[in-house]
Write an enzyme that holds these catalytic residues in place. Structure first.
Site, PDB file in Angstrom:
ATOM      1  CG  HIS A  14      -1.841   1.163   1.297  1.00 42.71           C
ATOM      2  ND1 HIS A  14      -3.182   1.014   1.573  1.00 42.71           N
ATOM      3  CD2 HIS A  14      -1.659   2.492   1.121  1.00 42.71           C
ATOM      4  CE1 HIS A  14      -3.769   2.195   1.566  1.00 42.71           C
ATOM      5  NE2 HIS A  14      -2.852   3.125   1.289  1.00 42.71           N
ATOM      6  CG  HIS A  16      -0.755   7.136  -0.957  1.00 44.46           C
ATOM      7  ND1 HIS A  16      -1.974   7.303  -1.573  1.00 44.46           N
ATOM      8  CD2 HIS A  16      -1.001   6.452   0.191  1.00 44.46           C
ATOM      9  CE1 HIS A  16      -2.919   6.754  -0.824  1.00 44.46           C
ATOM     10  NE2 HIS A  16      -2.360   6.231   0.255  1.00 44.46           N
ATOM     11  CG  LEU A  17       4.893   5.656  -5.771  1.00 49.66           C
ATOM     12  CD1 LEU A  17       5.212   4.823  -7.011  1.00 49.66           C
ATOM     13  CD2 LEU A  17       6.173   5.995  -5.016  1.00 49.66           C
ATOM     14  CE  LYS A 100      -7.883   2.310  -0.638  1.00 52.94           C
ATOM     15  NZ  LYS A 100      -6.682   2.437   0.143  1.00 52.94           N
ATOM     16  CG  HIS A 137      -9.821   4.420   3.502  1.00 48.92           C
ATOM     17  ND1 HIS A 137      -8.611   5.055   3.619  1.00 48.92           N
ATOM     18  CD2 HIS A 137     -10.579   4.886   4.536  1.00 48.92           C
ATOM     19  CE1 HIS A 137      -8.633   5.868   4.660  1.00 48.92           C
ATOM     20  NE2 HIS A 137      -9.825   5.786   5.236  1.00 48.92           N
ATOM     21  CG  HIS A 175      -4.862   2.130   5.937  1.00 53.17           C
ATOM     22  ND1 HIS A 175      -6.208   2.094   6.216  1.00 53.17           N
ATOM     23  CD2 HIS A 175      -4.737   2.860   4.808  1.00 53.17           C
ATOM     24  CE1 HIS A 175      -6.846   2.771   5.289  1.00 53.17           C
ATOM     25  NE2 HIS A 175      -5.991   3.241   4.421  1.00 53.17           N
ATOM     26  CG  ASP A 248      -1.606   4.830   3.982  1.00 51.81           C
ATOM     27  OD1 ASP A 248      -1.627   5.263   2.817  1.00 51.81           O
ATOM     28  OD2 ASP A 248      -2.445   5.157   4.843  1.00 51.81           O
TER      29      ASP A 248
HETATM   30  O1  DOR Z   1      -3.140   9.315   5.833  1.00 56.99           O
HETATM   31  C1  DOR Z   1      -3.543   9.033   4.719  1.00 56.99           C
HETATM   32  N1  DOR Z   1      -3.060   9.626   3.607  1.00 56.99           N
HETATM   33  N2  DOR Z   1      -4.520   8.128   4.613  1.00 56.99           N
HETATM   34  C2  DOR Z   1      -5.107   7.858   3.435  1.00 56.99           C
HETATM   35  O2  DOR Z   1      -6.004   7.055   3.416  1.00 56.99           O
HETATM   36  C3  DOR Z   1      -4.739   8.604   2.220  1.00 56.99           C
HETATM   37  C4  DOR Z   1      -3.391   9.131   2.312  1.00 56.99           C
HETATM   38  C5  DOR Z   1      -3.083  10.162   1.255  1.00 56.99           C
HETATM   39  O3  DOR Z   1      -3.352   9.909   0.082  1.00 56.99           O
HETATM   40  O4  DOR Z   1      -2.536  11.207   1.597  1.00 56.99           O
HETATM   41 ZN    ZN Z   2      -3.322   5.080   1.662  1.00 51.25          ZN
END
Ligand code: DOR
Ligand code: ZN
Length: 347
Positions: A14, A16-17, A100, A137, A175, A248
């Site tokens: 999991h 985020h890029l 997702k 989520h 998460h 995450d």
């Molecule tokens: O803390 C988080 N940041 N939780 C998420 O579900 C999304 C993520 C984000 O994309 O910044």
């Molecule tokens: Zn996330």
């Protein structure tokens, strides 16, 4: 005396890029230590179709440093207009490894997510048929529900009814942050997995609020009481196949975190592996770290484990990492656990 640990090269289930300048800045942090990652689709606009995912994958590959051996595993952002045939084609081509589900409004860039589960049933039925996992989520967005209860209420009112309605659906509880999440994951069979982040193994809600508000500890789902953190530690270090690492890691530039309405997300790509070695050592579970970082995830996603390895060394002195990663969009602060860490990734 130095201590060493060799692991099968980890994957991040999991991640985020982002895109553009932030992608270029943060991608090397993950590619340095991880072989693969499940890439979250909550861009602006989101990654909705197979064509969107192919284009995003190409931008990620183009941003990789020379010689990096990293494979992005793409996901689609489920909307009420998602076409089941497009999802099936994206899986059949090998491009997409999961879809997702963001409840609309639950977190960063989730407003295009799902309001009404009924509307996405045709997609979910197709996914159950073809064995494509749904990454969830797991928080309700109902304003009356307290933010600290949103995960437990989601399990009872959305996730459990959905899994009863569609028993063949493969689901990853993303998460998890509560003892209820741990218990529900444990009660499921082999088609239910759960990711756990590095920061939720370290933080409870006091860390966010006591002694002044700490914007870099604010994420969603928000960290809960200490007893929940301890339940997550016990789950992650258990070695059980259903629990695996999903960091995450969620970069936001400092200007968006350190303000009156700060974004949610902890950026842990840089130091996740030393932090996990620290946590697992504290809990007497170093021999189960590899299951969590490198074996359980591939088993759930029905992928081979990686062939390469990664070596962690415990030094006599605290190890440093960059306080910030500088991107062309601005600096991104690296998660600071607030205690010294003696582990370091050597190769
Ligand atoms: O803390 C988080 N940041 N939780 C998420 O579900 C999304 C993520 C984000 O994309 O910044
Ligand atoms: Zn996330």
């Amino acid at each position: 005396m130095t201590q060493e640990l060799t692991l099968i090269r980890p994957d991040d289930w999991h991640l985020h890029l982002r895109d553009g300048a932030v992608l270029h800045g943060v991608l090397p942090e993950t590619a340095r230590h991880f072989a693969r990652a499940i890439i979250m689709p909550n861009l602006v606009p989101p990654v909705v179709t197979g064509a969107d995912a192919a284009a995003y994958r190409d931008r990620i590959l183009a941003a990789l440093p020379e010689g990096a051996a990293f494979t992005p595993l793409m996901t689609l952002y489920l909307t009420e207009a998602t076409d089941p045939a497009d999802v099936a084609a994206a899986q059949a081509s090998g491009l997409v490894k999961a879809v997702k589900l963001y409840p609309a409004g639950a977190t960063t860039n989730s407003h295009g997510g799902v309001h009404d589960t009924d509307k996405v049933m045709p997609v979910l039925e197709k996914m159950a048929e073809i064995g494509l996992p749904l990454c969830v989520h797991g928080e309700v967005t109902t304003p009356e529900v307290d933010i600290f209860d949103r995960e437990a209420v989601f399990i009872d009112t959305v996730l459990d009814p959905l899994r009863r309605r569609l028993p063949g659906l493969r689901v990853v509880m993303e998460h998890i942050t509560t003892e209820q999440g741990v218990a529900y994951a444990r009660a499921g069979g082999p088609d239910l997995g759960a990711t756990i982040t590095t920061h939720h193994l370290i933080l409870n809600r006091n860390h966010i609020l006591v002694g002044g508000i700490k914007p870099h500890y604010y994420c969603l789902p928000v960290a809960k009481r200490e007893r929940h953190r301890l339940a997550l530690r016990e789950a992650a270090t258990s070695g059980e196949a259903r629990f695996f690492l999903g960091t995450d890691s969620a970069p936001h530039v400092d200007a968006l975190k350190e303000q009156a309405c700060g974004c949610a997300g902890c950026f842990t790509a840089t130091n996740t592996l030393p932090l996990l070695a620290h946590v697992f050592e504290q809990d007497g579970a170093l021999d189960r770290l590899e299951a969590f970082t490198s074996r359980n995830g591939p088993a759930f996603y029905r992928l081979p484990v990686n062939e390469a390895h990664l070596r962690l060394v415990k030094h006599q002195t605290p190890q440093a990492w960059p306080e910030k990663i500088f991107t062309e969009a601005g600096p991104v602060t690296v998660f600071n656990p607030g205690f010294p860490v003696f582990w370091h990734v050597e190769s």
